[in-house]
Design a protein around this motif. Structure first.
Motif, PDB file in Angstrom:
ATOM      1  N   ILE A   1       0.842  -1.198   0.000  1.00  0.00           N
ATOM      2  CA  ILE A   1       0.000   0.000   0.000  1.00  0.00           C
ATOM      3  C   ILE A   1       0.874   1.244   0.000  1.00  0.00           C
ATOM      4  CG2 ILE A   1      -1.694   1.329   1.329  1.00  0.00           C
ATOM      5  CD1 ILE A   1      -2.777  -1.355   2.336  1.00  0.00           C
ATOM      6  N   SER A   2       1.904   1.244   0.842  1.00  0.00           N
ATOM      7  CA  SER A   2       2.807   2.382   0.942  1.00  0.00           C
ATOM      8  C   SER A   2       3.531   2.622  -0.380  1.00  0.00           C
ATOM      9  CB  SER A   2       3.816   2.145   2.065  1.00  0.00           C
ATOM     10  OG  SER A   2       4.705   3.222   2.157  1.00  0.00           O
ATOM     11  N   THR A   3       3.967   1.531  -1.026  1.00  0.00           N
ATOM     12  CA  THR A   3       4.661   1.653  -2.304  1.00  0.00           C
ATOM     13  C   THR A   3       3.721   2.192  -3.377  1.00  0.00           C
ATOM     14  OG1 THR A   3       6.156  -0.166  -1.755  1.00  0.00           O
ATOM     15  CG2 THR A   3       5.918   0.399  -4.093  1.00  0.00           C
ATOM     16  N   GLN A   4       2.491   1.667  -3.407  1.00  0.00           N
ATOM     17  CA  GLN A   4       1.509   2.128  -4.384  1.00  0.00           C
ATOM     18  C   GLN A   4       1.190   3.610  -4.182  1.00  0.00           C
ATOM     19  OE1 GLN A   4      -2.709   1.154  -3.945  1.00  0.00           O
ATOM     20  NE2 GLN A   4      -2.669   0.339  -6.046  1.00  0.00           N
ATOM     21  N   ALA A   5       1.024   4.005  -2.925  1.00  0.00           N
ATOM     22  CA  ALA A   5       0.734   5.405  -2.622  1.00  0.00           C
ATOM     23  C   ALA A   5       1.868   6.301  -3.093  1.00  0.00           C
ATOM     24  CB  ALA A   5       0.499   5.585  -1.124  1.00  0.00           C
ATOM     25  N   ALA A   6       3.093   5.888  -2.817  1.00  0.00           N
ATOM     26  CA  ALA A   6       4.254   6.683  -3.221  1.00  0.00           C
ATOM     27  C   ALA A   6       4.310   6.828  -4.737  1.00  0.00           C
ATOM     28  CB  ALA A   6       5.543   6.044  -2.698  1.00  0.00           C
ATOM     29  N   GLU A   7       3.974   5.744  -5.467  1.00  0.00           N
ATOM     30  CA  GLU A   7       3.997   5.801  -6.928  1.00  0.00           C
ATOM     31  C   GLU A   7       2.939   6.752  -7.468  1.00  0.00           C
ATOM     32  OE1 GLU A   7       3.462   1.736  -7.989  1.00  0.00           O
ATOM     33  OE2 GLU A   7       5.587   1.204  -7.723  1.00  0.00           O
ATOM     34  N   ILE A   8       1.736   6.695  -6.897  1.00  0.00           N
ATOM     35  CA  ILE A   8       0.651   7.581  -7.347  1.00  0.00           C
ATOM     36  C   ILE A   8       0.980   9.031  -7.034  1.00  0.00           C
ATOM     37  CG2 ILE A   8      -1.774   8.211  -7.021  1.00  0.00           C
ATOM     38  CD1 ILE A   8      -1.403   5.685  -8.627  1.00  0.00           C
ATOM     39  N   ILE A   9       1.501   9.282  -5.843  1.00  0.00           N
ATOM     40  CA  ILE A   9       1.879  10.650  -5.464  1.00  0.00           C
ATOM     41  C   ILE A   9       2.945  11.188  -6.408  1.00  0.00           C
ATOM     42  CG2 ILE A   9       3.037  12.012  -3.682  1.00  0.00           C
ATOM     43  CD1 ILE A   9       1.556  10.204  -1.622  1.00  0.00           C
ATOM     44  N   SER A  10       3.926  10.339  -6.726  1.00  0.00           N
ATOM     45  CA  SER A  10       4.991  10.754  -7.643  1.00  0.00           C
ATOM     46  C   SER A  10       4.416  11.055  -9.029  1.00  0.00           C
ATOM     47  CB  SER A  10       6.055   9.657  -7.741  1.00  0.00           C
ATOM     48  OG  SER A  10       7.035  10.001  -8.686  1.00  0.00           O
ATOM     49  N   SER A  11       3.516  10.213  -9.487  1.00  0.00           N
ATOM     50  CA  SER A  11       2.905  10.424 -10.796  1.00  0.00           C
ATOM     51  C   SER A  11       2.061  11.692 -10.818  1.00  0.00           C
ATOM     52  CB  SER A  11       2.028   9.209 -11.157  1.00  0.00           C
ATOM     53  OG  SER A  11       1.425   9.384 -12.414  1.00  0.00           O
ATOM     54  N   ASP A  12       1.332  11.906  -9.752  1.00  0.00           N
ATOM     55  CA  ASP A  12       0.516  13.121  -9.645  1.00  0.00           C
ATOM     56  C   ASP A  12       1.398  14.370  -9.681  1.00  0.00           C
ATOM     57  OD1 ASP A  12      -0.631  15.364  -7.769  1.00  0.00           O
ATOM     58  OD2 ASP A  12      -2.389  14.219  -8.416  1.00  0.00           O
ATOM     59  N   ARG A  13       2.435  14.350  -8.864  1.00  0.00           N
ATOM     60  CA  ARG A  13       3.337  15.509  -8.798  1.00  0.00           C
ATOM     61  C   ARG A  13       3.992  15.775 -10.150  1.00  0.00           C
ATOM     62  NH1 ARG A  13       6.180  14.002  -4.709  1.00  0.00           N
ATOM     63  NH2 ARG A  13       5.405  15.386  -3.079  1.00  0.00           N
ATOM     64  N   GLU A  14       4.245  14.722 -10.899  1.00  0.00           N
ATOM     65  CA  GLU A  14       4.935  14.844 -12.182  1.00  0.00           C
ATOM     66  C   GLU A  14       4.014  15.295 -13.314  1.00  0.00           C
ATOM     67  OE1 GLU A  14       8.353  14.544 -14.622  1.00  0.00           O
ATOM     68  OE2 GLU A  14       8.163  14.337 -12.441  1.00  0.00           O
ATOM     69  N   HIS A  15       2.704  14.942 -13.229  1.00  0.00           N
ATOM     70  CA  HIS A  15       1.847  15.093 -14.408  1.00  0.00           C
ATOM     71  C   HIS A  15       0.604  15.953 -14.231  1.00  0.00           C
ATOM     72  CE1 HIS A  15       3.851  11.045 -15.000  1.00  0.00           C
ATOM     73  NE2 HIS A  15       4.257  11.737 -16.058  1.00  0.00           N
ATOM     74  N   ILE A  16       0.189  16.217 -12.999  1.00  0.00           N
ATOM     75  CA  ILE A  16      -1.099  16.884 -12.788  1.00  0.00           C
ATOM     76  C   ILE A  16      -0.916  18.375 -12.486  1.00  0.00           C
ATOM     77  CG2 ILE A  16      -3.176  16.987 -11.356  1.00  0.00           C
ATOM     78  CD1 ILE A  16      -3.110  14.574 -13.142  1.00  0.00           C
ATOM     79  N   TRP A  17      -1.732  19.187 -13.129  1.00  0.00           N
ATOM     80  CA  TRP A  17      -1.812  20.619 -12.852  1.00  0.00           C
ATOM     81  C   TRP A  17      -3.104  20.833 -12.062  1.00  0.00           C
ATOM     82  CZ3 TRP A  17      -0.452  24.716 -17.140  1.00  0.00           C
ATOM     83  CH2 TRP A  17      -0.372  25.996 -16.545  1.00  0.00           C
ATOM     84  N   HIS A  18      -2.975  20.982 -10.749  1.00  0.00           N
ATOM     85  CA  HIS A  18      -4.139  21.051  -9.870  1.00  0.00           C
ATOM     86  C   HIS A  18      -4.839  22.408  -9.943  1.00  0.00           C
ATOM     87  CE1 HIS A  18      -3.724  17.227  -7.684  1.00  0.00           C
ATOM     88  NE2 HIS A  18      -2.426  17.375  -7.891  1.00  0.00           N
ATOM     89  N   HIS A  19      -6.117  22.397  -9.647  1.00  0.00           N
ATOM     90  CA  HIS A  19      -6.918  23.616  -9.635  1.00  0.00           C
ATOM     91  C   HIS A  19      -6.588  24.465  -8.404  1.00  0.00           C
ATOM     92  CE1 HIS A  19     -10.349  21.320 -11.958  1.00  0.00           C
ATOM     93  NE2 HIS A  19      -9.156  21.198 -12.527  1.00  0.00           N
ATOM     94  N   LEU A  20      -6.597  25.765  -8.566  1.00  0.00           N
ATOM     95  CA  LEU A  20      -6.491  26.712  -7.441  1.00  0.00           C
ATOM     96  C   LEU A  20      -5.323  26.412  -6.503  1.00  0.00           C
ATOM     97  CD1 LEU A  20     -10.285  27.025  -6.450  1.00  0.00           C
ATOM     98  CD2 LEU A  20      -8.897  28.729  -7.655  1.00  0.00           C
ATOM     99  N   THR A  21      -4.214  25.972  -7.056  1.00  0.00           N
ATOM    100  CA  THR A  21      -3.122  25.491  -6.205  1.00  0.00           C
ATOM    101  C   THR A  21      -1.773  26.077  -6.616  1.00  0.00           C
ATOM    102  OG1 THR A  21      -4.265  23.384  -5.856  1.00  0.00           O
ATOM    103  CG2 THR A  21      -1.907  23.440  -5.375  1.00  0.00           C
TER     104      THR A  21
END
Length: 469
Positions: free
Chosen positions: A6-26
């Protein structure tokens, strides 16, 4: 799945989000030293992030949308079944859920009917609140040409109201910081005074005033030219501008001014619509009959994208004359206004509100929320004002109650962060004004129980106690 997986999966998703997502109002620099919040699941009033932390959500999805709560199988199944049968066709054609939802929606809006009850109004589908409002602005401007020489195209909006993020919608928005750096804006939009009694723009006190805030609409119409103003747009309760409900006399005065100058009244129900205030629509508290109503957010509780622009038949019929060889019909399209998942979700959403008697819950528990917040106001001088209706409440923070000096937004951010650390998500006015980003905003789902309300207010209580002036 083991904790390490779970921890590894979470870290991978967080890394992918940080790398690829442009968040709203942030402001994304924050993610250099902290992880983005990634919500993995939700049930009822609670959501769980990808790290396994659970939160009680007092924001209905962050932006006042998930009115009936998370994990509603009936809505998900309704959308699934509809998409398998027929997912999409441009709304120049019709659909079965589109027809059913429009009919049912209009049943909740008797104010849109003709005086003789013959016409019940018309529903125009699109996919966001900003877009729904844009449709009205186009309708108003086209009517100026259909009925004249195009002069009657101007739209009056109210200071501190918000109507969307497109250039047109921002042109009609009274939030200085939201507009900054996005100009130049569309011409033909003009502002009049807000209606916040706590910060009366005319320096008056309710009870001894002449409701100047409403009468300022007439001043704005005369300033712009009565032969040039086509409509006024208003939120029934100012939302992002600080949760500001009008006084009882307000909307009857607005209505009278609109009738006097033949100005269309457009009510923006994007936030208040579908139960948030204890009625189906916010305007229904205030003895007013709009010509146009826009809605989105809670229309399907976030389970599918949908917005509606509702017009009276009197407005609609001006576009429905013999148009052979003319351009006088409404020549507009919203691509995803043809998606059938939205009205299917809307129907199931409405079923839940009715079957679970959620409007009554909002009225009863809304009074409890207000009472608890007034208790905090008596306890903490930092709370200058408490206002709202139903499950829509604002807490204005001040550094000096006697002068009403607004608290800097950093303090509101601190309170919100403290609540989050306690497992409660609370909203706030976010980079909207130069000095009034000092409001906490509460908008729990319509299902909120007494215990949920107590947990939300207790978290604010602890945050204020731990962050004294």
């Amino acid at each position: 799945m083991h904790n390490e997986e779970i921890s590894t999966q979470a870290a991978e998703i967080i890394s992918s989000d940080r790398e690829h997502i442009w968040h709203h109002l942030t402001p994304h620099n924050a993610f250099k030293n902290s992880d983005p919040l990634i919500i993995k699941s939700g049930i009822g009033m609670r959501v769980t992030d990808i790290k396994g932390t659970e939160y009680l959500d007092a924001t209905s999805g962050g932006v006042w949308s998930v009115n009936v709560g998370y994990g509603r199988e009936s809505i998900a199944n309704a959308v699934r079944d509809q998409l398998l049968e027929m997912c999409y066709f441009a709304n120049s054609a019709g659909s079965i859920p589109g027809a059913h939802f429009a009919e049912r929606l209009l049943q909740k809006m008797p104010e849109m009917q003709d005086a003789d009850g013959a016409g019940k109004g018309k529903v125009y589908y699109s996919n966001s609140g900003s877009e729904a409002n844009e449709k009205v602005y186009k309708m108003v401007r086209q009517l100026a040409h259909i009925n004249g020489d195009g002069r009657r195209h101007k739209i009056i909006f109210r200071d501190r109201d918000y109507h969307g993020s497109t250039i047109g919608a921002l042109s009609s928005t009274g939030h200085q910081q939201r507009k900054e750096q996005y100009g130049p804006f569309a011409p033909g939009f003009s502002e009049f005074a807000h209606g916040c009694c706590y910060r009366c723009p005319f320096g008056k006190t309710y009870g001894s005033c002449d409701i100047e805030c409403a009468k300022d609409l007439e001043t704005a119409i005369l300033r712009e030219g009565p032969d040039q103003v086509g409509a006024v747009v208003l939120e029934p309760i100012t939302a992002g501008g600080g949760i500001i409900p009008p006084v009882p006399e307000y909307f009857p005065i607005i209505q009278a001014i609109c009738k006097k100058y033949a100005v269309l009244l457009h009510i923006d129900e994007v936030v208040c619509g579908l139960g948030r205030t204890g009625k189906w629509f916010g305007y229904q508290h205030y003895d007013v009959k709009p010509d146009l109503v826009t809605m989105a957010k809670g229309l399907a509780s976030g389970y599918a994208a949908i917005s509606c622009t509702v017009a009276t038949d009197k407005v609609f019929n001006q576009f429905a004359a013999d148009d052979a060889g003319t351009l006088n019909y409404f020549r507009d399209i919203s691509t995803f206004g043809g998606c059938t998942g939205g009205p299917a979700a809307g129907l199931a959403n409405m079923d839940i509100i009715e079957e679970e008697n959620l409007l009554n819950n909002v009225v009863q528990m809304g009074e409890h929320l207000k009472d608890r917040l007034f208790g905090l106001q008596a306890k903490y001088p930092v709370i200058g004002d408490v206002r709202g209706k139903g499950f829509f409440a604002g807490v204005e923070l001040v550094s000096d109650r006697s002068t009403k000096k607004p608290m800097h937004e950093s303090y509101a951010m601190k309170i919100v962060a403290h609540c989050m650390a306690q497992g409660v998500l609370v909203g706030r006015t976010n980079r909207s004004f130069t000095e009034f980003n000092n409001n906490l905003c509460l908008s729990p789902a319509l299902i909120a129980s007494r215990r949920d309300i107590d947990d939300i207010v207790d978290a604010i209580d602890h945050a204020l106690a731990d962050n004294p002036l």
